[in-house]
Design an enzyme around this catalytic site. Sequence first.
Site, mmCIF file in Angstrom:
data_model
loop_
_atom_site.group_PDB
_atom_site.id
_atom_site.type_symbol
_atom_site.label_atom_id
_atom_site.label_comp_id
_atom_site.label_asym_id
_atom_site.label_seq_id
_atom_site.Cartn_x
_atom_site.Cartn_y
_atom_site.Cartn_z
ATOM 1 N N HIS A 1 0.961 -1.267 -0.070
ATOM 2 C CA HIS A 1 -0.039 -0.100 0.048
ATOM 3 C C HIS A 1 0.808 1.137 -0.140
ATOM 4 C CE1 HIS A 1 -4.035 -1.893 1.791
ATOM 5 N NE2 HIS A 1 -3.234 -2.729 1.092
ATOM 6 N N GLU B 1 0.540 3.943 1.694
ATOM 7 C CA GLU B 1 1.185 4.368 3.114
ATOM 8 C C GLU B 1 2.259 3.561 3.612
ATOM 9 O OE1 GLU B 1 -1.817 3.339 1.997
ATOM 10 O OE2 GLU B 1 -3.459 4.186 3.370
ATOM 11 N N CYS C 1 -6.345 1.745 5.780
ATOM 12 C CA CYS C 1 -6.958 0.626 6.069
ATOM 13 C C CYS C 1 -6.313 0.273 7.606
ATOM 14 C CB CYS C 1 -6.657 -0.313 5.341
ATOM 15 S SG CYS C 1 -5.028 -1.162 4.983
ATOM 16 N N CYS D 1 -2.380 -0.166 7.454
ATOM 17 C CA CYS D 1 -1.797 0.944 7.424
ATOM 18 C C CYS D 1 -1.905 1.647 8.693
ATOM 19 C CB CYS D 1 -2.193 1.784 6.159
ATOM 20 S SG CYS D 1 -2.102 0.895 4.609
#
Length: 168
Positions: free
Chosen positions: A56, A58, A86, A89
């Site tokens: 991801h 992040e 999410c 993260c």
Amino acid sequence: MSSETDLAFLDLAMGLARQAAEAGEVPIGALVTDADGQILSQAHNLMETRQDATAHAECLAIQAAAKALDSWRLDGCTLYVTLEPCPMCAGAILNSRIRRVVFGAWDHRLGACGTHWNIPSENPINRQVEVTGGLLQDECAGLLKTFFKELREGTRLSSRVRRMPEGL
């Protein structure tokens, strides 16, 4: 940081999200700044490219910032991201000790910074992360909606994304 500064950094994250879309990735971009507002790292989603569920934007930005500082402790840093983080993260945000998170669009599927969960402020380690959400909401959500609309219609020239999330 001023909201003007937050908007400028979030706009940079939107540029990263556009790069992700061009690469056939879900358009999410993130960057980390230090306490003085200097950019430490920039990233966009690479889940499809790397075939890695943890790639991801992040997490990649957090990893790169830690490398830039030669420390996993990102005390005083701010994460800017185009979509609400999410749970995975949000956990990385807690563990890295990021002080602030500024995000664009709310994530109605997996949002963990206020939508479904509030991991940055309601967690068993009692760490408090300042969260500002919904900045450039329409623009950030629009990038995602356009990407998935083009994917559904078959007009997206290149994408590695195999399945579209519900509601986008």
